[in-house]
Structure formats: structure tokens, C-alpha cells
Design a protein around this motif. Structure first.
Motif, short mmCIF file in Angstrom:
data_model
loop_
_atom_site.label_atom_id
_atom_site.label_comp_id
_atom_site.label_asym_id
_atom_site.label_seq_id
_atom_site.Cartn_x
_atom_site.Cartn_y
_atom_site.Cartn_z
N UNK A 64 -7.64 0.18 -6.97
CA UNK A 64 -8.19 -0.59 -5.86
C UNK A 64 -8.97 0.24 -4.84
N UNK A 65 -8.84 1.55 -4.84
CA UNK A 65 -9.53 2.35 -3.84
C UNK A 65 -11.05 2.16 -3.93
N UNK A 66 -11.69 1.90 -2.79
CA UNK A 66 -13.13 1.72 -2.73
C UNK A 66 -13.62 0.35 -3.14
N UNK A 67 -12.69 -0.56 -3.46
CA UNK A 67 -13.08 -1.91 -3.87
C UNK A 67 -12.75 -2.93 -2.79
N UNK A 121 0.31 -4.36 0.87
CA UNK A 121 -0.48 -4.27 -0.36
C UNK A 121 -1.58 -5.32 -0.40
N UNK A 122 -1.31 -6.48 0.14
CA UNK A 122 -2.33 -7.53 0.15
C UNK A 122 -3.59 -7.07 0.86
N UNK A 123 -3.42 -6.22 1.86
CA UNK A 123 -4.59 -5.76 2.63
C UNK A 123 -5.45 -4.79 1.84
N UNK A 124 -4.87 -4.07 0.88
CA UNK A 124 -5.66 -3.07 0.15
C UNK A 124 -6.01 -3.50 -1.27
N UNK A 125 -5.26 -4.42 -1.86
CA UNK A 125 -5.53 -4.79 -3.25
C UNK A 125 -5.56 -6.30 -3.47
#
Length: 369
Positions: free
Chosen positions: A162-165, A28-32
Motif C-alpha cells: 500500500x505504500x505510495x498508493x 489501517x483503514x487510513x493507509x490501505x
């Protein structure tokens, strides 16, 4: 209303389904973006399963498919064929569609042309309420064999956060929400015995209440309802969103739990020392358990409770309607819930600060035995 003595109702087996591979906190740290170590320690969630792909937001399964997968495992363990089921009760706050209800899709996927279907729209408390609905209808002879399912898909609400951020631009409070929740389904098969076979040792007691009538919701899912015209909803930043009152749930949630457990003990005539397994999905979370004393639970009762809580929050996260049946399934599969045990199911829900409890004597031998 039946004039016959209540039938004894037994849980034959449980089942569970968690979608995809587990996502740990590094994933999760990698995406958000990351959470501080002390915050991670407080929520105590290390892994969770999501029905969406965290990289793309693609849905890899559905609420009803997860429910059916858990149901199939429970039926197999119980040695019950799908066509023996005459009642399906499903609890979820995240159905495939507003209508038809998710239980009818489980019916379809199990190949059942005609069966009674009831659905409870709720979060954590819903599965316990659903179990009691089924238990009563089996006890009074309306039906003989029931399938009860708690299922939740929260990740479709989380991915748009978080998608696209850039992960480091996601707000810390939004990250906390993302890290907290998981998806999954838990199922329970119940069957009624003969008339008059109920006995005092297996007396089943239920209680539920909403304590938040004068408080703002601890959790609010916005969108997809009728709170505003659809055109107005579509102009919002996110069509659907999940909002948490984190300070409120941390301070008031333990009071709901303590009220719930005292209510259940008073109604059942049991003490905490009589409970062999207290299935309380978030019972050991630091932010929650740390407030038991302030909420009115004695040091002695806290010590007793700490030894018999059955939960699996670390491995699945907060899973709404699936939380209690998933924890019960883990406890049974791992031998923490065994024949002869007095079991207390206790669910706490932040939405309007609800609790639901059910006590009974466990009868099913461990899976495979």
C-alpha cells in the motif's frame, strides 16, 4: 545416546515482545483502505503490532531484536541469567539474514560467546517444533537450560502493498492480507531436572505432519529464494510478496486442525475433557471455528474445546512463529494457564497445511507469584 532415564523438563517462564504501539483497524483503514464489517468480524483481528512504520515503511526494530526482548523478559521471570543458557532454538520465517541464522544474533545480543544454536525455518508450527527439539535435548542430558523463541516480522512484506498508493485503490484481497498479520516474539525458558525425576503425570507427547503434499500452498512467500535467477526476481512488481489461498485455508485449515487434535489425543491417551488449556492461536476465529463440524469434530468436543481455547488473535493478529508462544504467554500472564493444568499446544500452518502439537503439565506459578 544417553543410557540414563530421561530427565524431567519444566517450563520455567515465558516472555513476549510486541513492537511499537498497537495499530487498530481504523489506523489501517487510513493507509490501505477499509474492510467490510463482516470480513473484519470473520478474521477477528482488531489490533496488531508492526515493526515497520505504516506511514513510511521504515524499520523500527528487527527480527532478532524482537526475539531478544522476549527472551530477556522470559529469563527475568524465570530468575535465570543469560549465561546459564546452553541451548537456543529459534523458529522464524523472517530472519534478519539468510545467514547467519537469527539465533546467533540473539546469542550476540545476550552477550553469550559460545552456546548451542538451532534454527527452525517455519511459520506457525515452528515454535512447537522448536520446543520439542529443545525438550528432547534437555531430557536426554545433552543440555540443561534452553531458550526457545518464536519470532516473526511480516509487516516488511505488507508495507509495499500500500505504500505510495491511494488507499482506496488497494485491492480488497490485498487489504485482507494486510489486516490479518502482526509482528512479535514469544520466548520460553526450559530446564531439565534430575535423572529419573520424570513422572507419568507430566509425560510430554509431540506430533507433527504436513497434509498439503498434493495441494497448492495455502500461503507462499515469494522472493529472496532460489526459485528464479536474481535478475528475474528483481523485475517483479515487488521483490518479495506474500500470497494467500484464502478459500483453500478457510476450507482445508479446519481439517488440518481436526486431524492434528485427534492425532494428539490418540498419542497422549487424553480426551478433550482432560485438557485444561488448548493453546490454539486462531481457534476462535469465525472462519476457522465455523468449519469444525464439517471437518469432523463432534458437537460435544466443540463445546468442550470452546471453553478451554487460549488465544489472543484479536490483540496481535496472525504472527506466524510467534503465535503459539505469544498466546501461551498471554494465557499464563492472565491466569488461564495455571500450575497443574494439562496443556495442549497446537499450531496450524497454511503454507503446506502443517500441524504441530505438544502436551505437558504446566508447573510455573503465575508471574510475580
Amino acid at each position: 545416546m544417553s543410557c540414563h532415564p530421561d530427565r524431567h523438563v519444566s517450563i520455567l517462564a515465558t516472555g513476549a515482545h510486541l513492537p511499537g504501539d498497537p495499530l487498530d483497524n481504523d489506523d489501517l483503514a487510513r493507509v490501505t483502505g477499509p474492510l467490510p464489517d463482516d470480513v473484519l468480524e470473520g478474521i477477528q483481528v482488531k489490533r496488531r503490532h508492526w515493526m515497520v512504520d505504516p506511514a513510511t515503511g521504515e524499520h523500527r526494530t528487527s527480527t532478532s531484536q524482537m526475539a531478544t526482548a522476549a527472551a530477556r523478559q522470559a529469563l527475568e521471570r524465570a530468575g535465570v541469567e543469560a549465561d546459564e543458557i546452553d541451548l537456543i532454538v529459534v523458529s522464524t520465517a523472517s530472519p534478519d539474514h539468510l545467514l547467519p541464522v537469527a539465533g546467533t544474533y540473539v546469542q550476540e545480543q545476550l552477550g553469550l560467546e559460545s552456546v548451542a544454536v538451532i534454527e527452525v525455518r517455519a511459520g506457525c508450527v515452528g515454535a512447537v517444533q522448536a520446543l520439542d527439539i529443545a525438550r528432547r535435548q534437555l531430557a536426554d542430558g545433552t543440555y540443561r537450560t534452553a531458550l526457545v523463541i518464536g519470532v516473526e516480522a511480516v509487516s516488511p512484506l505488507l508495507a509495499p502493498i500500500f505504500l505510495g498508493l491511494d488507499p482506496h485503490r488497494v485491492r480488497m484481497r490485498d487489504r485482507l492480507t494486510v489486516y490479518t498479520f502482526g509482528d512479535g516474539a514469544g520466548a520460553v525458558v526450559l530446564r531439565a531436572g534430575e535423572e529419573g525425576s520424570a513422572h507419568e503425570a507430566s509425560r510430554q507427547v509431540f506430533a507433527t505432519a504436513s497434509m498439503g503434499g498434493r495441494r497448492k500452498p495455502g500461503m507462499l512467500i515469494v522472493g529472496g529464494g532460489t526459485d528464479a535467477p536474481l535478475a528475474e526476481q528483481q523485475r517483479r512488481k515487488r521483490l518479495m510478496d506474500i500470497k494467500l489461498d484464502i478459500p483453500g485455508t478457510a476450507s482445508f485449515g479446519p481439517r488440518v486442525f481436526v486431524r492434528g487434535i485427534h492425532d494428539m489425543l490418540e498419542r497422549s491417551g487424553l480426551s478433550l475433557a482432560d485438557i485444561d488449556a488448548c493453546v490454539l492461536p486462531e481457534g476462535n476465529a469465525e472462519y476457522f471455528a465455523g468449519e469444525y463440524g464439517t471437518a469432523g469434530l463432534s458437537q460435544q468436543d466443540q463445546a468442550i474445546l470452546s471453553k478451554n481455547i487460549v488465544e489472543n488473535l484479536t490483540d496481535v493478529g496472525a504472527t506466524g512463529s510467534a503465535a503459539v508462544p505469544l498466546a501461551l504467554d498471554a494465557g499464563w500472564s492472565e491466569g488461564r494457564v495455571r500450575p497443574g493444568h494439562t496443556v495442549l499446544l497446537l499450531a496450524i500452518e497454511a503454507s503446506r497445511y502443517l500441524y504441530a502439537g505438544l502436551t505437558f503439565t504446566w508447573e510455573a506459578p503465575c508471574p510475580g507469584k
